[in-house]
Design a protein around this motif. Structure first.
Motif, PDB file in Angstrom:
ATOM      1  N   THR A   1      -3.377  20.156  12.897  1.00 40.66           N
ATOM      2  CA  THR A   1      -3.614  18.949  13.689  1.00 40.66           C
ATOM      3  C   THR A   1      -4.589  18.035  12.971  1.00 40.66           C
ATOM      4  OG1 THR A   1      -3.251  20.244  15.671  1.00 40.66           O
ATOM      5  CG2 THR A   1      -4.327  18.112  15.958  1.00 40.66           C
ATOM      6  N   VAL A   2      -5.660  18.606  12.446  1.00 41.69           N
ATOM      7  CA  VAL A   2      -6.612  17.847  11.638  1.00 41.69           C
ATOM      8  C   VAL A   2      -6.571  18.443  10.237  1.00 41.69           C
ATOM      9  CG1 VAL A   2      -9.040  17.260  11.298  1.00 41.69           C
ATOM     10  CG2 VAL A   2      -8.095  17.394  13.621  1.00 41.69           C
TER      11      VAL A   2
ATOM     12  N   ASN B   1       1.324   9.252  10.251  1.00 42.03           N
ATOM     13  CA  ASN B   1       0.002   8.745   9.848  1.00 42.03           C
ATOM     14  C   ASN B   1      -0.011   7.225   9.708  1.00 42.03           C
ATOM     15  OD1 ASN B   1       1.752   9.288   7.629  1.00 42.03           O
ATOM     16  ND2 ASN B   1       0.070   9.050   6.191  1.00 42.03           N
ATOM     17  N   VAL B   2       1.089   6.581  10.051  1.00 49.75           N
ATOM     18  CA  VAL B   2       1.148   5.114   9.975  1.00 49.75           C
ATOM     19  C   VAL B   2       1.355   4.571  11.388  1.00 49.75           C
ATOM     20  CG1 VAL B   2       2.373   3.134   8.988  1.00 49.75           C
ATOM     21  CG2 VAL B   2       2.182   5.264   7.668  1.00 49.75           C
ATOM     22  N   ASP B   3       0.531   3.616  11.790  1.00 50.78           N
ATOM     23  CA  ASP B   3       0.700   2.995  13.102  1.00 50.78           C
ATOM     24  C   ASP B   3       1.844   1.991  13.004  1.00 50.78           C
ATOM     25  OD1 ASP B   3       0.577   1.451  15.420  1.00 50.78           O
ATOM     26  OD2 ASP B   3      -1.590   1.684  15.599  1.00 50.78           O
TER      27      ASP B   3
ATOM     28  N   LEU C   1       0.873  -1.185   0.000  1.00 54.71           N
ATOM     29  CA  LEU C   1       0.000   0.000   0.000  1.00 54.71           C
ATOM     30  C   LEU C   1       0.901   1.222   0.000  1.00 54.71           C
ATOM     31  CD1 LEU C   1      -2.730   1.531   0.611  1.00 54.71           C
ATOM     32  CD2 LEU C   1      -2.243   1.116   3.042  1.00 54.71           C
ATOM     33  N   ILE C   2       0.623   2.174  -0.881  1.00 60.51           N
ATOM     34  CA  ILE C   2       1.404   3.424  -0.908  1.00 60.51           C
ATOM     35  C   ILE C   2       0.484   4.590  -0.562  1.00 60.51           C
ATOM     36  CG2 ILE C   2       2.748   4.999  -2.366  1.00 60.51           C
ATOM     37  CD1 ILE C   2       3.844   2.619  -3.844  1.00 60.51           C
ATOM     38  N   VAL C   3       0.934   5.397   0.400  1.00 63.50           N
ATOM     39  CA  VAL C   3       0.141   6.550   0.836  1.00 63.50           C
ATOM     40  C   VAL C   3       1.013   7.796   0.900  1.00 63.50           C
ATOM     41  CG1 VAL C   3      -1.386   5.091   2.234  1.00 63.50           C
ATOM     42  CG2 VAL C   3       0.630   6.161   3.301  1.00 63.50           C
ATOM     43  N   ARG C   4       0.347   8.946   1.037  1.00 61.83           N
ATOM     44  CA  ARG C   4       1.062  10.177   1.394  1.00 61.83           C
ATOM     45  C   ARG C   4       0.591  10.567   2.800  1.00 61.83           C
ATOM     46  NH1 ARG C   4       0.711  14.054  -3.740  1.00 61.83           N
ATOM     47  NH2 ARG C   4       1.610  15.507  -2.210  1.00 61.83           N
ATOM     48  N   SER C   5       0.420  11.866   3.062  1.00 58.96           N
ATOM     49  CA  SER C   5       0.059  12.233   4.437  1.00 58.96           C
ATOM     50  C   SER C   5      -1.441  12.170   4.682  1.00 58.96           C
ATOM     51  CB  SER C   5       0.558  13.645   4.751  1.00 58.96           C
ATOM     52  OG  SER C   5      -0.046  14.578   3.876  1.00 58.96           O
ATOM     53  N   GLY C   6      -2.217  12.024   3.618  1.00 55.60           N
ATOM     54  CA  GLY C   6      -3.672  12.140   3.764  1.00 55.60           C
ATOM     55  C   GLY C   6      -4.381  10.843   4.123  1.00 55.60           C
ATOM     56  N   THR C   7      -3.647   9.746   4.208  1.00 55.09           N
ATOM     57  CA  THR C   7      -4.291   8.462   4.508  1.00 55.09           C
ATOM     58  C   THR C   7      -3.787   7.955   5.845  1.00 55.09           C
ATOM     59  OG1 THR C   7      -4.302   7.948   2.150  1.00 55.09           O
ATOM     60  CG2 THR C   7      -4.645   6.100   3.656  1.00 55.09           C
TER      61      THR C   7
ATOM     62  N   PRO D   1       9.932  16.019  13.670  1.00 59.70           N
ATOM     63  CA  PRO D   1       8.824  15.109  13.370  1.00 59.70           C
ATOM     64  C   PRO D   1       7.768  15.176  14.471  1.00 59.70           C
ATOM     65  CG  PRO D   1      10.705  13.885  14.227  1.00 59.70           C
ATOM     66  CD  PRO D   1      11.146  15.311  14.122  1.00 59.70           C
ATOM     67  N   LEU D   2       6.558  14.752  14.162  1.00 52.58           N
ATOM     68  CA  LEU D   2       5.533  14.629  15.207  1.00 52.58           C
ATOM     69  C   LEU D   2       5.703  13.266  15.875  1.00 52.58           C
ATOM     70  CD1 LEU D   2       3.022  15.558  16.731  1.00 52.58           C
ATOM     71  CD2 LEU D   2       1.630  14.565  14.898  1.00 52.58           C
ATOM     72  N   THR D   3       6.051  13.309  17.147  1.00 53.59           N
ATOM     73  CA  THR D   3       6.215  12.081  17.945  1.00 53.59           C
ATOM     74  C   THR D   3       5.562  12.366  19.298  1.00 53.59           C
ATOM     75  OG1 THR D   3       8.253  12.842  18.998  1.00 53.59           O
ATOM     76  CG2 THR D   3       8.501  11.677  16.882  1.00 53.59           C
ATOM     77  N   PRO D   4       5.427  11.358  20.149  1.00 54.77           N
ATOM     78  CA  PRO D   4       4.889  11.652  21.490  1.00 54.77           C
ATOM     79  C   PRO D   4       5.709  12.740  22.186  1.00 54.77           C
ATOM     80  CG  PRO D   4       4.901   9.289  21.100  1.00 54.77           C
ATOM     81  CD  PRO D   4       5.592   9.904  19.917  1.00 54.77           C
ATOM     82  N   ALA D   5       7.021  12.781  21.924  1.00 57.48           N
ATOM     83  CA  ALA D   5       7.874  13.776  22.606  1.00 57.48           C
ATOM     84  C   ALA D   5       7.692  15.186  22.061  1.00 57.48           C
ATOM     85  CB  ALA D   5       9.338  13.366  22.482  1.00 57.48           C
ATOM     86  N   THR D   6       7.259  15.309  20.825  1.00 54.06           N
ATOM     87  CA  THR D   6       7.130  16.661  20.253  1.00 54.06           C
ATOM     88  C   THR D   6       5.672  17.134  20.181  1.00 54.06           C
ATOM     89  OG1 THR D   6       6.995  15.816  17.983  1.00 54.06           O
ATOM     90  CG2 THR D   6       9.196  16.355  18.802  1.00 54.06           C
ATOM     91  N   SER D   7       4.749  16.262  20.536  1.00 53.83           N
ATOM     92  CA  SER D   7       3.338  16.634  20.467  1.00 53.83           C
ATOM     93  C   SER D   7       3.060  17.849  21.362  1.00 53.83           C
ATOM     94  CB  SER D   7       2.487  15.429  20.907  1.00 53.83           C
ATOM     95  OG  SER D   7       1.147  15.804  20.968  1.00 53.83           O
TER      96      SER D   7
END
Ligand code: NAI
Ligand code: HPV
Length: 416
Positions: free
Chosen positions: A333-334, A152-154, A120-126, A278-284
């Motif tokens: 954020t959204v 955006n990827v778990d 599966l290939i995505v960008r930031s919107g998926t 990057p957005l990480t738990p530490a930078t949220s």
């Protein structure tokens, strides 16, 4: 077996797998890698000579993905492209895969479809959620993020599902940096507000007096690929550049003429603050009421990183109070943000709809970079841009393969 090892060996091996090693190498050889130029060096493992030479009997017998037998019938892997990808990348993908482009799917549509694909290939919107990865379990083995940010990827769920996540970390760096500089300059000179006013028939020269950049202090938060390119360009504009990044080497900053400082010092000294972590738990939400409180009154903020690193309600409060004079935001954020978002509608805020990577050149580069990465991952190669498995430089990989041959000969265990 460690998670990374699980990823690199076959999590879903079995007779149903028909994407075999030797034939896919032939397919790989037909990919027009030569056109990829500089990308080739950056994806050394994926396109290294070792990756394209025919398999020989002396090559280790371990690891490579879903080998059934060398005589098994060929079936191309299936790749689902969920967001707009440059044609050049699609061409690369089509050399070795059946490609379906399904842009604009709803989350439910993605869930219903994903199990029919190997990648599966995505960008930031998926959002590639745990649910998506669970739905793909049994077949999906690679997620390609055609860009840098993988928030955006778990990743945990991907690892648990035996799914390798690869990204395209280099091809959009300059585009993102240029967009950061564009926002910096537009904000300082009220370009978007003045443009809107003039188009509405208002000639307001006095209202839109701006501020100069030369001699001002710019704090770059996150001195990685994009941050350092922004620094280079800001130096060219005559700005004094300081940077905060807990992991960046001081000599890299020095070479660009930037000074690495603590978070507190960076936010306290800056006239402009540009976000590139990057957005990480530490930078949220590290930019919040408390950190805005420590900034200079009249500070200006640019965010081309991720909306989530800012507490957006706190930013509205800081803008309303004048603590923050202006903000220029590419990310939210959204996404897309609510139509009545106070932040987006704020008169001192300049916005773009996540355009940092959106240049013709970057999109072509990213598309090729991710197509190569996904191709390599599907072939079971060690991926240079894997984000949930170790990255191994090509020369180290060669050594490891040599050791693996010995290891296979003496007991059949694999180092990978
Ligand atoms: N708006 C857009 O279209 C684009 C946005 N981006 C965003 O920009 C981010 C950065 O991209 P790159 O520079 O390519 O990534 P990078 O990985 O090269 O740089 C990120 C830097 O942030 C640093 N960092 C990590 N935690 C930090 C912290 N707590 N405080 C300060 N620095 C910290 C890292 O050490 C690293 O040097 C991406 O993660 C992505 O979210 C990237 C490309 C385009
Ligand atoms: O590469 C990144 O991190 C980006 O934010 C670019 O996002 P996009 O691929 O344009 O949706």
């Amino acid at each position: 077996m460690s998670a990374s090892r699980a990823l690199l060996s076959s999590p879903h091996g079995g007779a149903s797998r028909t994407f075999t090693r030797a034939p896919t190498r032939l397919a790989a050889a037909s990919i027009p890698f030569a056109r990829c130029g500089a990308l080739r060096a950056r994806t050394a493992i994926l396109s290294s000579p070792a990756a394209t030479v025919p398999v020989t009997s002396s090559e280790p017998k371990r690891r490579i993905s879903r080998s059934v037998s060398d005589s098994a019938p060929l079936a191309k892997p299936a790749v689902l492209v969920a967001e707009k990808l440059g044609e050049a990348g699609l061409d690369v993908l089509r050399q070795f895969a059946d490609v379906e482009c399904a842009y604009g799917m709803s989350p439910a549509e993605l869930l219903a479809k994903v199990a029919q694909f190997d990648a599966l290939i995505v960008r930031s919107g998926t959002k590639v959620t745990r649910e998506v990865l669970e739905a793909g379990r049994g077949r999906l083995r690679v997620v390609g993020r055609a860009g840098v940010g993988i928030d955006n990827v778990d990743l945990q769920a991907a690892t648990e599902a035996g799914c390798l996540v690869v990204n395209a970390p280099t091809a959009n760096t300059v585009a993102a940096a240029e967009h950061g500089i564009a926002l910096l300059a537009c904000m300082a000179r009220n370009v978007s507000q003045a443009d809107a006013a003039l188009k509405a028939g208002k000639w307001q020269r006095a209202k839109y007096v701006g501020v100069s950049l030369v001699g001002k202090t710019l704090a770059i938060m996150g001195f990685g690929k994009v941050g350092s390119e922004v620094a280079r360009r800001a130096k060219g504009l005559g700005m004094h550049v300081i940077a905060h990044d807990p992991y960046a080497p001081a000599d890299k900053a020095r070479a660009i003429g930037a000074e690495l400082v603590s978070f507190e010092e960076a936010i306290a000294k800056a006239d402009f603050i540009s976000l590139h972590m990057p957005l990480t738990p530490a930078t949220s939400k590290v930019f919040n009421d408390e950190s805005f409180g420590k900034m200079k009154t009249g500070v200006r903020i640019i965010n081309v990183a991720r909306g989530g690193v800012i507490d957006e309600d706190a930013l509205v409060r800081a803008l309303d109070s004048g603590k923050v004079a202006q903000a220029a935001l590419d990310v939210f954020t959204v996404e897309p943000p609510a139509k009545d978002s106070k932040l987006v509608l704020h008169e001192n805020v300049t916005v773009t709809p996540h355009l940092g990577a959106s240049t013709v050149e970057a999109q072509e580069g990213v598309a090729i970079e991710i197509a190569e990465a996904v191709g390599g991952a599907l072939r079971g190669e060690l991926a240079a841009t894997a984000v949930n498995a170790p990255m191994v430089p090509a020369e180290v990989r060669t050594k490891l393969l040599e050791m693996s041959v010995i290891d296979c000969d003496y007991g059949g265990k694999s180092f990978f």
